[in-house]
Scaffold this motif. Sequence first.
Motif, PDB file in Angstrom:
ATOM      1  N   TYR A  38      38.531  30.932  36.040  1.00  0.00           N
ATOM      2  CA  TYR A  38      37.467  29.749  36.369  1.00  0.00           C
ATOM      3  C   TYR A  38      36.535  30.767  37.577  1.00  0.00           C
ATOM      4  N   GLY A  39      37.077  31.171  39.048  1.00  0.00           N
ATOM      5  CA  GLY A  39      36.702  31.462  39.972  1.00  0.00           C
ATOM      6  C   GLY A  39      35.334  32.336  38.995  1.00  0.00           C
ATOM      7  N   GLU A  40      35.600  33.201  38.229  1.00  0.00           N
ATOM      8  CA  GLU A  40      35.248  35.024  37.777  1.00  0.00           C
ATOM      9  C   GLU A  40      34.112  33.837  36.598  1.00  0.00           C
ATOM     10  N   VAL A  41      33.738  32.313  35.990  1.00  0.00           N
ATOM     11  CA  VAL A  41      32.956  32.178  35.022  1.00  0.00           C
ATOM     12  C   VAL A  41      31.572  31.558  35.745  1.00  0.00           C
ATOM     13  N   THR A  42      29.934  32.514  34.729  1.00  0.00           N
ATOM     14  CA  THR A  42      28.561  32.373  35.329  1.00  0.00           C
ATOM     15  C   THR A  42      28.331  31.201  34.077  1.00  0.00           C
ATOM     16  N   ALA A  43      27.374  31.004  34.784  1.00  0.00           N
ATOM     17  CA  ALA A  43      26.549  30.227  33.425  1.00  0.00           C
ATOM     18  C   ALA A  43      26.341  31.064  32.286  1.00  0.00           C
ATOM     19  N   PRO A  44      25.830  31.615  32.539  1.00  0.00           N
ATOM     20  CA  PRO A  44      25.415  32.925  30.912  1.00  0.00           C
ATOM     21  C   PRO A  44      26.413  33.130  30.299  1.00  0.00           C
ATOM     22  N   LEU A  45      28.056  33.244  30.543  1.00  0.00           N
ATOM     23  CA  LEU A  45      29.374  33.920  30.740  1.00  0.00           C
ATOM     24  C   LEU A  45      29.571  32.763  29.166  1.00  0.00           C
ATOM     25  N   LEU A  46      29.190  31.064  28.966  1.00  0.00           N
ATOM     26  CA  LEU A  46      30.152  30.446  27.675  1.00  0.00           C
ATOM     27  C   LEU A  46      28.452  29.900  27.250  1.00  0.00           C
ATOM     28  N   ARG A  47      27.246  30.990  27.178  1.00  0.00           N
ATOM     29  CA  ARG A  47      26.851  30.627  26.289  1.00  0.00           C
ATOM     30  C   ARG A  47      26.983  31.330  24.529  1.00  0.00           C
ATOM     31  N   THR A  48      27.837  32.114  24.592  1.00  0.00           N
ATOM     32  CA  THR A  48      27.389  33.584  24.034  1.00  0.00           C
ATOM     33  C   THR A  48      28.601  34.114  23.380  1.00  0.00           C
ATOM     34  N   GLY A  49      29.550  34.152  22.394  1.00  0.00           N
ATOM     35  CA  GLY A  49      30.256  34.098  20.921  1.00  0.00           C
ATOM     36  C   GLY A  49      31.529  35.122  21.998  1.00  0.00           C
ATOM     37  N   PRO A  50      30.737  36.991  22.485  1.00  0.00           N
ATOM     38  CA  PRO A  50      31.943  37.218  23.210  1.00  0.00           C
ATOM     39  C   PRO A  50      32.119  36.515  24.554  1.00  0.00           C
ATOM     40  N   GLY A  51      31.019  36.229  25.125  1.00  0.00           N
ATOM     41  CA  GLY A  51      31.547  35.525  26.629  1.00  0.00           C
ATOM     42  C   GLY A  51      32.542  34.973  26.455  1.00  0.00           C
ATOM     43  N   ARG A  52      32.624  33.443  25.307  1.00  0.00           N
ATOM     44  CA  ARG A  52      33.406  32.717  24.956  1.00  0.00           C
ATOM     45  C   ARG A  52      34.779  33.153  25.068  1.00  0.00           C
ATOM     46  N   ALA A  53      34.847  34.544  24.612  1.00  0.00           N
ATOM     47  CA  ALA A  53      36.152  35.230  23.889  1.00  0.00           C
ATOM     48  C   ALA A  53      36.697  35.480  24.920  1.00  0.00           C
ATOM     49  N   LYS A  54      35.784  36.549  26.079  1.00  0.00           N
ATOM     50  CA  LYS A  54      36.752  37.097  27.158  1.00  0.00           C
ATOM     51  C   LYS A  54      37.231  35.680  28.088  1.00  0.00           C
ATOM     52  N   HIS A  55      36.021  34.666  28.087  1.00  0.00           N
ATOM     53  CA  HIS A  55      36.657  33.782  28.649  1.00  0.00           C
ATOM     54  C   HIS A  55      38.207  33.151  28.053  1.00  0.00           C
ATOM     55  N   ALA A  56      38.310  33.102  27.069  1.00  0.00           N
ATOM     56  CA  ALA A  56      39.956  32.700  26.583  1.00  0.00           C
ATOM     57  C   ALA A  56      40.696  34.083  26.785  1.00  0.00           C
ATOM     58  N   LYS A  57      40.451  34.560  26.586  1.00  0.00           N
ATOM     59  CA  LYS A  57      41.507  35.424  27.088  1.00  0.00           C
ATOM     60  C   LYS A  57      41.613  35.977  28.574  1.00  0.00           C
ATOM     61  N   ALA A  58      41.233  35.943  29.053  1.00  0.00           N
ATOM     62  CA  ALA A  58      41.556  34.837  31.113  1.00  0.00           C
ATOM     63  C   ALA A  58      41.931  33.322  30.906  1.00  0.00           C
ATOM     64  N   VAL A  59      41.800  32.410  29.860  1.00  0.00           N
ATOM     65  CA  VAL A  59      42.712  31.563  30.323  1.00  0.00           C
ATOM     66  C   VAL A  59      43.897  31.870  29.592  1.00  0.00           C
ATOM     67  N   LEU A  60      44.307  32.601  28.684  1.00  0.00           N
ATOM     68  CA  LEU A  60      45.162  33.100  28.044  1.00  0.00           C
ATOM     69  C   LEU A  60      46.565  34.010  29.593  1.00  0.00           C
ATOM     70  N   ALA A  61      45.145  34.239  30.244  1.00  0.00           N
ATOM     71  CA  ALA A  61      45.863  35.560  31.438  1.00  0.00           C
ATOM     72  C   ALA A  61      46.575  34.724  32.423  1.00  0.00           C
ATOM     73  N   SER A  62      45.940  33.130  33.000  1.00  0.00           N
ATOM     74  CA  SER A  62      46.617  32.706  33.873  1.00  0.00           C
ATOM     75  C   SER A  62      47.243  32.074  33.142  1.00  0.00           C
ATOM     76  N   ARG A  63      48.020  31.423  32.415  1.00  0.00           N
ATOM     77  CA  ARG A  63      49.009  31.509  32.012  1.00  0.00           C
ATOM     78  C   ARG A  63      50.254  31.771  32.267  1.00  0.00           C
ATOM     79  N   MET A  64      50.534  33.492  31.948  1.00  0.00           N
ATOM     80  CA  MET A  64      51.471  34.395  32.029  1.00  0.00           C
ATOM     81  C   MET A  64      51.944  35.175  33.013  1.00  0.00           C
TER      82      MET A  64
END
Length: 483
Positions: A54-80
């Motif tokens: 979440y510290g790497e989240v930016t305003a543009p990141l979650l506005r696009t499909g590719p940005g949300r896909a990158k964030h989804a991978k980060a969420v999975l990685a944080s749990r691993m």
Amino acid sequence: MDTYDIVVAGNGALGLATARALTLQDPRLRIAVVGPSSRPACASAAAGAMLGCYGEVTAPLLRTGPGRAKHAKAVLASRMWSPWLERLNSELPADAQVRINPGTIVFSNAKSGTIEDENFDAILAAVKEEDEPHELMDPNHVPGLNPADDCRPKQALFLPREGSVDASRLLRGLALSLSQSPKVSVVDGAVKALEVQGGRVTGVRLEDGRALGAAQVVLAMGVGTQAVLDELPDLARRIPRIFCGGGTSLLLEVPRTSLQHVVRTPNRAFACGLHGMPRGGGQLYFGATNILSAKPMLRTSPADMYFLLECVLEQIDQDLCGAQLVGWQAGNRPVTVDACPLIGPTSVDGLWLLTGTYRDGFFLSPLLGQHLARRMCGQSGLVAEDFLPERKPISLYSLKEARAEALKHYVAMGWEHGIRLPKVGWHRSFPRFYQQLLDSLYDALGEEEFVMPPELLAIVESNRAVMVPFFRNYYAEVRKAWA
């Protein structure tokens, strides 16, 4: 010629994590991990190794499909990370084990532009929406922050499930784990080219002339990947080109510190923001820079050294002026022309890519290493394959959005570097100057189909006479490749 089942080209976090995942996936595999022991230009060796979902989240990141896909991978990685390290540590002696230093404090101050506030708000909105544990803090009572009065933080947010690891310790731990496998060979050298016959990879050639045979090859060489791909031009032009995000980091030694967690600003001014964290042995790590270029930065520059020291002493802790210097580090993040990663198989049978991860490679390494290992062994992966290597460059912005975002970064960069303006009217003239510069760069590139991400503009601006024709020709080659 030595022959293996798989050659992993690259000995940074992604390469080592992939090799280890392959040994766990199939202990029978004969694997060679190839990379120079000194790791020149390597991002991992100089990384702060923040576990920043979440510290790497930016305003543009979650506005696009590719940005949300990158964030989804980060969420999975944080749990691993915790279970991944637990298993790794079970293979290591006590003095080599790797621990997470938990907790990240994100703070914003007025040393940058409005982009910093926008990104802080985006982080806060994301943790609320996704029910991530968090706590708003009194910005004047953040442990470890003792800034100058004109650099006091305005907001502060504690993220207890984020944190950091010691990058060099993790690299040593992964290498030690691999050395204990009789099927793994660690090769001190650098891959120069791929051996390909009949559309299938058959091995690699090293810079010293050695050849290694293999039915499968993973290119996880960070910024070094591009030179290897360039040896196969028909393939290279179908893969978004990789550039270098050079970063400088600093290690200090102090007798005591109140800095117990990662402290960092949101991403700002084309970089990952100012950040600091404790390391073992009374050491503190600091970073803040990101210089985009076509060639790797092998050593830091006086300009980056001065800027980083100034940021640390003014914005984090004035008393660090009495600390002892341990050393400077330089590394290069692999940044693709569309700022999206390259993950998965290619049209050359047996050739896989794992690079272009920009600031996220270290953090994503447990997830992406296991994902690629499963795919290479014929199993389903762990993540959606949103970023296959052979693709047209992804446009994360419209041309209008890119111009606006780039302006915010350039203005923030000016304020970060301490620009002082006359008091009458220049608050309007200063942004207009940058807007004219950016408009001229985007107009010279002449692109509306493939809109260059704002951070890549620094490469164009650095040598406009050379880089504008270079990118115009590059995009023409992309169109030809995908015609």
